[in-house]
Design a protein around this motif. Structure first.
Motif, PDB file in Angstrom:
ATOM      1  N   ALA A 154      -8.687  -1.095  -2.963  1.00 18.05           N
ATOM      2  CA  ALA A 154      -9.092  -1.029  -1.562  1.00 18.05           C
ATOM      3  C   ALA A 154      -7.984  -0.437  -0.701  1.00 18.05           C
ATOM      4  N   LEU A 155      -6.750  -0.836  -0.960  1.00 17.30           N
ATOM      5  CA  LEU A 155      -5.630  -0.285  -0.199  1.00 17.30           C
ATOM      6  C   LEU A 155      -5.455   1.199  -0.491  1.00 17.30           C
ATOM      7  N   ASP A 156      -5.635   1.585  -1.743  1.00 19.47           N
ATOM      8  CA  ASP A 156      -5.494   2.993  -2.108  1.00 19.47           C
ATOM      9  C   ASP A 156      -6.553   3.829  -1.404  1.00 19.47           C
ATOM     10  N   ARG A 157      -7.797   3.333  -1.398  1.00 21.43           N
ATOM     11  CA  ARG A 157      -8.872   4.057  -0.708  1.00 21.43           C
ATOM     12  C   ARG A 157      -8.617   4.112   0.795  1.00 21.43           C
TER      13      ARG A 157
ATOM     14  N   LEU B  17       1.362  13.465  -3.138  1.00 19.48           N
ATOM     15  CA  LEU B  17       0.779  12.125  -3.169  1.00 19.48           C
ATOM     16  C   LEU B  17      -0.738  12.155  -3.249  1.00 19.48           C
ATOM     17  N   HIS B  18      -1.312  13.367  -3.414  1.00 16.48           N
ATOM     18  CA  HIS B  18      -2.767  13.539  -3.446  1.00 16.48           C
ATOM     19  C   HIS B  18      -3.414  13.057  -2.156  1.00 16.48           C
TER      20      HIS B  18
ATOM     21  N   VAL C 119       0.365   7.467  -4.556  1.00 18.91           N
ATOM     22  CA  VAL C 119       1.342   6.656  -3.841  1.00 18.91           C
ATOM     23  C   VAL C 119       2.036   5.743  -4.851  1.00 18.91           C
ATOM     24  N   PRO C 120       3.343   5.608  -4.788  1.00 18.03           N
ATOM     25  CA  PRO C 120       4.056   4.771  -5.754  1.00 18.03           C
ATOM     26  C   PRO C 120       3.516   3.348  -5.784  1.00 18.03           C
ATOM     27  N   ASP C 121       3.440   2.763  -6.971  1.00 19.87           N
ATOM     28  CA  ASP C 121       3.006   1.374  -7.114  1.00 19.87           C
ATOM     29  C   ASP C 121       3.987   0.451  -6.405  1.00 19.87           C
ATOM     30  N   PRO C 122       3.469  -0.667  -5.887  1.00 24.06           N
ATOM     31  CA  PRO C 122       4.374  -1.611  -5.198  1.00 24.06           C
ATOM     32  C   PRO C 122       5.409  -2.177  -6.153  1.00 24.06           C
ATOM     33  N   THR C 123       6.561  -2.414  -5.617  1.00 18.14           N
ATOM     34  CA  THR C 123       7.633  -3.018  -6.416  1.00 18.14           C
ATOM     35  C   THR C 123       7.364  -4.513  -6.602  1.00 18.14           C
ATOM     36  N   ALA C 124       8.141  -5.118  -7.457  1.00 18.64           N
ATOM     37  CA  ALA C 124       8.001  -6.561  -7.695  1.00 18.64           C
ATOM     38  C   ALA C 124       8.245  -7.342  -6.407  1.00 18.64           C
ATOM     39  N   ALA C 125       9.203  -6.877  -5.623  1.00 21.79           N
ATOM     40  CA  ALA C 125       9.495  -7.560  -4.352  1.00 21.79           C
ATOM     41  C   ALA C 125       8.313  -7.445  -3.396  1.00 21.79           C
TER      42      ALA C 125
ATOM     43  N   ALA D  18       0.813  -1.218   0.000  1.00 20.78           N
ATOM     44  CA  ALA D  18       0.000   0.000   0.000  1.00 20.78           C
ATOM     45  C   ALA D  18       0.844   1.264   0.000  1.00 20.78           C
ATOM     46  N   GLY D  19       2.156   1.143   0.156  1.00 17.01           N
ATOM     47  CA  GLY D  19       3.021   2.313   0.179  1.00 17.01           C
ATOM     48  C   GLY D  19       3.028   3.033   1.510  1.00 17.01           C
ATOM     49  N   VAL D  20       2.740   2.293   2.592  1.00 15.96           N
ATOM     50  CA  VAL D  20       2.718   2.923   3.911  1.00 15.96           C
ATOM     51  C   VAL D  20       4.058   3.572   4.251  1.00 15.96           C
TER      52      VAL D  20
END
Length: 560
Positions: free
Chosen positions: A423-426, A353-354, A375-381, A313-315
């Motif tokens: 859902a995580l973004d919201r 980050l809006h 928020v930046p998209d999650p990385t592959a890891a 989620a980019g926390v």
């Protein structure tokens, strides 16, 4: 002879009666089991249970005053001859050509009207239905009143349609009389394909060695003993075994008395259905062998899932932005007023980050708080870590469960995986990050900065005014002195120095408070993300586990 038949009839009736209400309760438990496993277990594995529920409901709704008995056997065993001998009429064709019986024939003792609906359900054509009731019989046939006797096609017929019809009817009748002859009583087909399948229906199974008159008197006990050995090996120990021959009325006395006892009890249909329930419980039991897991998934697994969700989620990025935004806004509120405007040229980290902006942005529409963030998209890891965490939730929750429940749990854990990003973004966008209010100490320091700045401006203006007067040749101002220094100079230099000192003194406090703000935001974000994990991953998994527990409890009730 009478004593032997009496003991046989007692064994045939069994030691306990089947209570209709208890049977209905067991069938209801099977229905609850099917409801619980619906969508979790492949339908192909539930055919037996579905068939039982449907068939039992229909059979119980039809006549309970009739007992449907089928004569089943191989070609040449003499089923039709026994059928005609019991009816004392030539109803079913008997011949040398095989197979002789191609369709089922039915003989009803008593009015046919009461058995027509039952025969419609069984599937006996009207032209093959006969009534065994005549005024000439007086009370000779009263002992069989309520009997519906079927003569089935040969189960080993060369015509496949005959075999299919036998299999269908064997699943519908209340009691089966297996007719074997001295030549083929040990045939592998009847034992492996039929008799062994009826080991849970021993209360509604009867075996007769027909054409016993063809054996020497000394050989009959030995053949019966060998047949009993085979029946015991089939799991039918205790099933009544009779010898019959249809050429004389005396040859069917024992069979007729057994049928009379069965008809009088009105228990065969209930016992057949009870045996069917036992079969379903034994068959379906492999689906719920283990105890339902308690408190699954465990807390450690859930915490691992929450950490993975927080990363996806980019926390961490949002928490870092909160720290930067705190320093940015604190600097704007507590910094030197003359250079605060420069800070406005730098974007607020949270606004980039809006996410909720400064306190002045609270008048924006409420829906902006749940808009898509940047928020930046999650990385592959991070995506891989989230997938492993979800898999771990499924594996730990389904540990010890029999197939196919682990697959069902895994499917449930991943059922809303496609909805997780939104859902995580919201959730992140709607989290109160604690940045909507200005701390009181900001206002105090800001007021102090304004005070020293005004002092510096006043001193500067005072000095400028004195220089201007001298330049115009006007009388110079008499500046008050503080020691050796003019007051305007002290105001100017003191205001500038005080502003720098206040800014230097508040900078470490701002950094400390920014870290605290970051920790609070990270804690709130993690808690919010955890609710998403609970709703989208844990709750579906626990729903499957609850249904497993319900299925296990229902099957346990059905087995009572």
């Amino acid at each position: 002879m009478t004593g032997i038949v009496g003991r046989m009839r007692e064994a045939f009736r069994g030691d306990q009666r089947v209570d209709a209400d208890t049977l209905v309760a067991r069938l209801d438990a099977v229905r609850r089991f099917l409801d619980a496993v619906d969508g979790q277990v492949p339908d192909s594995r539930l055919v037996t249970a579905h068939t039982l529920v449907e068939r039992a409901g229909t059979r119980l709704s039809l006549s309970r005053e009739h007992t449907v008995v089928a004569l089943a056997g191989a070609t040449g065993s003499g089923k039709s001859s026994l059928f005609n001998a019991l009816a004392r009429l030539d109803l079913s064709p008997v011949g040398v050509r095989r197979p002789t019986t191609g369709v089922a024939h039915a003989c009803v003792w008593g009015p046919l009207d009461g058995a027509n609906r039952l025969l419609d359900w069984v599937g006996v054509l009207p032209r093959h239905r006969f009534v065994r009731e005549s005024a000439l019989d007086a009370d000779d046939e009263s002992g069989l009143h309520g009997l519906v006797l079927l003569d089935l096609p040969d189960f080993d017929s060369v015509q496949r349609s005959h075999r299919l019809e036998v299999d269908r009817l064997l699943g519908l009748v209340d009691l089966v009389v297996w007719v074997v002859d001295p030549q083929k009583y040990a045939d592998r087909v009847i034992h492996t394909s039929y008799l062994r399948e009826f080991h849970r229906h021993s209360d509604v199974t009867l075996v007769v060695l027909n054409q016993a008159d063809r054996l020497p008197a000394a050989e009959l006990p030995r053949v019966l003993a060998d047949l009993r050995r085979l029946l015991d090996a089939d799991g039918l120990d205790g099933v009544p075994l009779l010898s019959t021959y249809a050429v004389e009325p005396a040859g069917i006395v024992g069979l007729r008395q057994a049928l009379e006892g069965t008809v009088a009890e009105r228990q065969a249909a209930l016992r057949r259905l009870s045996g069917d329930v036992d079969t379903v419980v034994a068959t379906m039991g492999e689906l719920v062998t283990a105890e339902a897991p308690k408190d699954a998934p465990d807390e450690a697994t859930v915490r691992s899932l929450d950490r993975a969700l927080a990363g996806a989620a980019g926390v961490p990025a949002v928490a870092e932005a909160v720290e930067g935004a705190y320093r940015h806004r604190a600097g704007g509120a507590t910094g030197w007023p003359l250079v605060r405007g420069w800070r406005k040229l730098r974007p607020d980290p949270l606004r980039r980050l809006h996410l909720p902006g400064p306190a002045t942005d609270t008048d924006q529409p409420e829906e902006s708080l749940v808009a898509a963030t940047s928020v930046p998209d999650p990385t592959a890891a991070q995506r891989s870590a989230l997938g492993l965490a979800i898999r771990s939730v499924a594996d730990r929750s389904a540990e010890g469960l029999p197939a196919p429940w682990p697959e069902a749990v895994t499917t449930a854990a991943r059922s809303r995986l496609g909805d997780l990003p939104d859902a995580l973004d919201r959730a992140v966008a709607g989290t109160d990050l604690g940045m909507d209010r200005r701390p009181v100490w900001w206002r105090i320091v800001g007021g102090l900065q304004w005070l020293v700045t005004l002092a510096a401006v006043a001193g500067f203006g005072w000095l400028v005014l004195g220089y201007a007067l001298r330049a115009l040749g006007l009388p110079a101002l008499d500046h008050p002195m503080v020691g050796e220094a003019p007051l305007p100079t002290l105001l100017l230099l003191g205001g500038l120095l005080a502003g720098l000192l206040v800014a230097a003194a508040t900078r470490p406090v701002v950094r400390w408070a920014a870290r605290r703000a970051r920790q609070r935001a990270e804690k709130r974000l993690t808690a919010t993300v955890a609710t998403v994990g609970a709703e989208y991953v844990v709750t579906p998994v626990r729903a499957v586990l609850d249904r497993y527990g319900q299925a296990r409890a229902a099957l346990r009730d059905a087995g009572r």
